[in-house]
Structures are given as structure tokens and as C-alpha cells.
Design a protein around this motif. Structure first.
Motif, short mmCIF file in Angstrom:
data_model
loop_
_atom_site.label_atom_id
_atom_site.label_comp_id
_atom_site.label_asym_id
_atom_site.label_seq_id
_atom_site.Cartn_x
_atom_site.Cartn_y
_atom_site.Cartn_z
N ASP A 83 48.94 27.02 40.10
CA ASP A 83 49.59 28.27 40.05
C ASP A 83 48.26 29.21 40.18
OD1 ASP A 83 52.05 27.31 40.39
OD2 ASP A 83 52.06 27.41 38.18
N THR A 84 47.23 29.05 39.54
CA THR A 84 45.91 29.91 39.25
C THR A 84 45.37 29.69 40.87
OG1 THR A 84 45.68 29.57 37.30
CG2 THR A 84 43.95 30.34 38.27
N ALA A 85 45.22 28.28 41.22
CA ALA A 85 44.32 28.05 42.47
C ALA A 85 45.39 28.91 43.65
CB ALA A 85 44.37 26.61 42.70
N VAL A 124 41.55 41.63 39.32
CA VAL A 124 43.02 41.21 39.23
C VAL A 124 43.36 40.31 38.14
CG1 VAL A 124 44.88 40.53 40.65
CG2 VAL A 124 43.13 41.84 41.65
N ASN A 125 44.25 40.54 37.25
CA ASN A 125 44.84 39.61 36.41
C ASN A 125 45.56 38.43 37.10
OD1 ASN A 125 43.76 40.81 34.10
ND2 ASN A 125 45.67 41.74 33.61
N ILE A 126 45.24 37.32 36.42
CA ILE A 126 46.20 36.17 36.87
C ILE A 126 46.80 35.74 35.85
CG2 ILE A 126 46.22 33.89 38.37
CD1 ILE A 126 43.71 34.62 39.82
N GLY A 127 48.06 35.90 35.47
CA GLY A 127 48.72 35.34 34.27
C GLY A 127 50.01 34.85 34.65
N THR A 128 51.07 34.78 33.68
CA THR A 128 52.30 33.96 34.22
C THR A 128 53.26 35.21 33.98
OG1 THR A 128 52.73 33.73 31.93
CG2 THR A 128 51.96 31.76 33.09
N PRO A 136 53.43 39.40 46.39
CA PRO A 136 54.75 39.34 45.69
C PRO A 136 55.39 38.17 45.42
CG PRO A 136 54.65 40.88 47.66
CD PRO A 136 53.14 40.06 47.72
N ASP A 137 55.11 36.89 46.08
CA ASP A 137 55.51 35.81 46.02
C ASP A 137 55.13 34.86 44.82
OD1 ASP A 137 57.27 36.25 48.00
OD2 ASP A 137 56.26 35.10 49.55
N PHE A 138 54.05 35.30 44.26
CA PHE A 138 53.44 34.74 42.93
C PHE A 138 54.47 34.41 41.78
CE2 PHE A 138 50.95 34.33 39.09
CZ PHE A 138 50.38 33.20 39.43
N SER A 139 54.74 32.99 41.87
CA SER A 139 55.67 32.74 40.74
C SER A 139 55.44 31.35 40.24
CB SER A 139 57.04 32.46 41.92
OG SER A 139 58.06 31.65 41.22
N PRO A 140 54.54 31.50 39.17
CA PRO A 140 54.25 30.32 38.30
C PRO A 140 55.38 29.66 37.77
CG PRO A 140 53.88 32.41 37.17
CD PRO A 140 54.43 33.13 38.48
N MET A 164 44.46 28.30 30.81
CA MET A 164 45.36 27.35 31.76
C MET A 164 45.15 25.96 31.22
SD MET A 164 43.29 28.41 35.08
CE MET A 164 42.00 29.51 34.53
N TYR A 165 45.89 25.35 31.92
CA TYR A 165 45.99 23.76 31.64
C TYR A 165 46.55 23.26 32.88
CZ TYR A 165 51.14 24.35 31.97
OH TYR A 165 52.40 24.55 32.43
#
Ligand SMILES: NC(=O)c1ccc[n+]([C@@H]2O[C@H](COP(=O)([O-])OP(=O)(O)OC[C@H]3O[C@@H](n4cnc5c(N)ncnc54)[C@H](OP(=O)(O)O)[C@@H]3O)[C@@H](O)[C@H]2O)c1
Length: 315
Positions: A217-219, A235-239, A287-291, A168-169
């Protein structure tokens, strides 16, 4: 979570914790406790026990830890192992003994997956191969934390979920050239080179591809999963997208308006050619996760941490 639920954020001064607090406030949550390490030292079992006995938080975001880049990890592997293990064990034990209704969200990291992986890296790769030597202490401790969440869940019905965020950044990052992560180090190098009008040298050819997730986006994902997910599986959290190192550099050049020379030292190694996270599981829950794109996240970061303005660039 209700807007008046008792929420604790451990690690609230850090990159991820400060972003979770910002997002919680934005979403209207009012009752947030974020003790600093000098108020609640998570390495101290008695302090942790006392905290859960007296506060009984309903929700805990556990994003405290000893975190660092390759340099820090290889210099202090035992500290990374000890501190990251003890903190999560103290917390889970205190929840079990004094506050069993607390739901806890714990962050592992995609950098604890084995050294070699088919791409993109999915959750089944957890503990499926040999670890990277450079961050072994951190990886074993974080892996222990993930398994601990699963076992306290299995034996004591503790509502513990474990997530695996990628690199992250974002605002409030640690811009430590020796000890930092890839993107904050790149940002810092560009800002300094622009100020000093000095050339920049990068290792290798710039072709390896990497992922970088803007911390807000992670938060967002963490808060969503706290509200909508309660299973043992990580659960992975990526882009879901990546850039070549050269593409990152081109975006940095453009946004920071750096006009100096860029040198590629191709005598140096390229490193792993691709490192990307599979976020299929996350998308099935959210489903709406959109980094956001790197360009957008970079602008936000420069504004927050370097006084950058659209018209005038870095101050
Ligand atoms: N940064 C990344 O790219 C990344 C990627 C994947 C996963 N993660 C994971 O995300 C989590 C947060 O990372 P981060 O980058 O936000 O870390 P960070 O910026 O280095 O912040 C670390 C936080 O941990 C707290 N802390 C450290 N020791 C403590 C102790 N003994 N007692 C209580 N609090 C303590 C610090 O509190 P004080 O300031 O009060 O001392 C600080 O708020 C970590 O679990 C990390 O493994 C991070």
C-alpha cells in the motif's frame, strides 16, 4: 512516468524498495534499474556522481538507508546519523550537478516526529518538538534529508518530494527479533512459538494503539505521488486506522492458528498510548488510497515469507 521512462530504485532489495519494484512491474513499467549497495554504494560520492552522469535517470525512488528498531538505533546512533545523511546529500548533489531533470522521491518516516504529539500526527509536527532519545541519530539524519529535498528544490529547482511513511510490514521484511520493527517481530514470535509449542509473553496491558501499513500500500502511494505530486510539503503515508496491541495479537493468534498460552506481563510499562498518522493530506492528493486491513496484509506476508497456506497454516 511513461512505461519506458528511466526509473531507478535505490534500496531495491529492502522491504520498501522490493515492493516498489513489484508494483512498478505490475503497472507495466519496463525500464527499472535497481543497483545493490555493492554495485552502487550511496555513501561513495564518486560512485554516485558517476551513476547520475552516465545514467541520468528520469525518476529515482530513494528508499535506501540504514534502518532498524530501537535496539539497533540505540547501539549505533552515529552510524544511523552518518549513513542516512550522506546518502541523500550525495544523491541530491549529483542530481544538481549532472542530472537536474531527475525527479526524486525520498522517504522520511513518521518515527522522526517529536516524542510528544497531539493525535493523529499531522505534517506540521515535523521539527516541532524534542526528539525521541532512542532514535535521535536516525531522526536527525532523516529530518536533514527531508529539509535537503526542500532546499535543493528551492535553490536549484530540483524536483524532490519527501514522504513520511508510518511503520510497515510485508513480504521481504527483516525478521530480526533484536533489531526489527514491531509487526515483523510479532509475526516472527508467533511463528516460532507455534512451531515450538511455547507460550508467548508480552509487555504491559496490550491497550496502547498502533498503526501498521502493509508495504504494497505504501508502494502504491509512492508510485501515485511520483506521478501526481510535485510540491515541497511533506506527505504522511499511514493507514488512517489503528489497532490496540491486544487486537494485533488476537488477529495473529487467529491467522497463525496459535493455540498456546499468552501471558501479559503487566509489571512492564505500556509505552505511548496512541500513535497514529493523520493522512488527510495524502487523501486530498490520492482520494482512492485505501490500505488493506491487518488481517489481509498479514495473510499476504505469511504466504510470501513463511510458506503459509489458507488450509495448512505455517509450514
Ligand atoms: N520499514 C519501515 O517500517 C519504515 C517505516 C518508515 C520509513 N521507512 C523508510 O523507508 C526506507 C526503506 O526502509 P526498508 O525498511 O525498506 O529498509 P531495509 O529493508 O533495511 O532496506 C535497506 C536498503 O537500503 C540499501 N542500502 C543500505 N545501505 C546502502 C548503501 N550504502 N548504498 C546503497 N544502498 C544501501 C540496502 O541495499 P543492499 O541490500 O543492496 O545492501 C537495502 O536495499 C528507509 O528510508 C526507511 O527509513 C521504513
Amino acid at each position: 512516468m511513461q512505461t519506458d521512462s528511466k526509473i531507478s530504485v535505490f534500496g531495491g532489495t529492502g522491504l520498501v524498495g522490493s515492493s516498489i519494484i513489484r508494483e512498478l512491474k505490475k503497472q507495466g513499467y519496463l525500464n527499472i534499474d535497481a543497483p545493490r549497495s555493492n554495485e552502487l554504494n550511496l555513501l561513495d560520492k564518486l560512485q554516485v556522481d558517476e551513476y547520475f552522469k552516465t545514467k541520468e535517470p528520469e525518476f529515482v525512488f530513494m528508499v535506501a538507508g540504514l534502518v532498524g528498531g530501537i535496539y539497533g538505533n540505540s547501539k549505533r546512533p552515529a552510524d544511523f546519523l552518518y549513513q542516512n545523511s550522506i546518502m541523500i546529500l550525495n544523491i541530491l548533489e549529483a542530481i544538481k550537478n549532472f542530472s537536474p531533470k531527475t525527479k526524486i522521491l525520498f522517504t522520511g518516516s513518521t518515527c522522526i516526529y517529536p516524542k510528544e504529539n497531539p493525535q493523529p500526527i499531522n505534517e506540521d509536527r515535523f521539527m516541532a518538538g524534542r526528539l525521541e532519545e532512542t532514535n535521535k541519530g536516525y531522526a536527525v539524519a532523516k529530518g536533514l534529508g527531508v529539509v535537503a529535498c526542500q532546499l535543493y528544490r528551492q535553490q536549484y529547482n530540483i524536483n524532490a518530494i519527501a514522504l513520511m511513511p508510518t511503520n510497515m510490514y510485508g513480504p521481504n521484511d527483516t525478521y530480526d527479533l533484536e533489531n526489527g520493527h514491531m509487526i515483523p517481530s510479532l509475526i516472527k514470535k508467533f511463528v516460532e512459538a507455534k512451531k515450538n509449542k511455547s507460550p508467548l509473553t508480552f509487555w504491559g496491558t496490550g491497550t496502547p494503539r498502533r498503526e501498521a501499513l502493509y508495504v504494497d500500500d505504501t508502494a502504491d502511494a509512492c508510485i501515485y505521488l511520483m506521478n501526481n505530486y510535485n510540491e515541497a510539503e511533506i506527505v504522511n503515508i499511514g493507514t488512517g486506522f489503528d489497532y490496540s496491541i491486544k487486537e494485533f495479537i488476537t488477529i495473529l493468534e487467529e491467522v497463525i492458528d496459535y493455540k498456546g498460552e499468552i501471558i501479559w506481563d503487566t509489571t512492564k510499562p505500556d509505552g505511548t498510548l496512541e500513535k497514529r498518522t493523520d493522512i488527510t493530506r495524502l487523501k486530498s492528493i490520492m482520494p482512492d488510497f485505501s490500505p488493506r486491513s491487518f488481517k489481509d496484509g498479514l495473510r499476504e506476508t505469511l504466504k510470501a515469507d513463511f510458506g503459509w497456506e489458507e488450509e495448512n497454516g505455517v509450514k
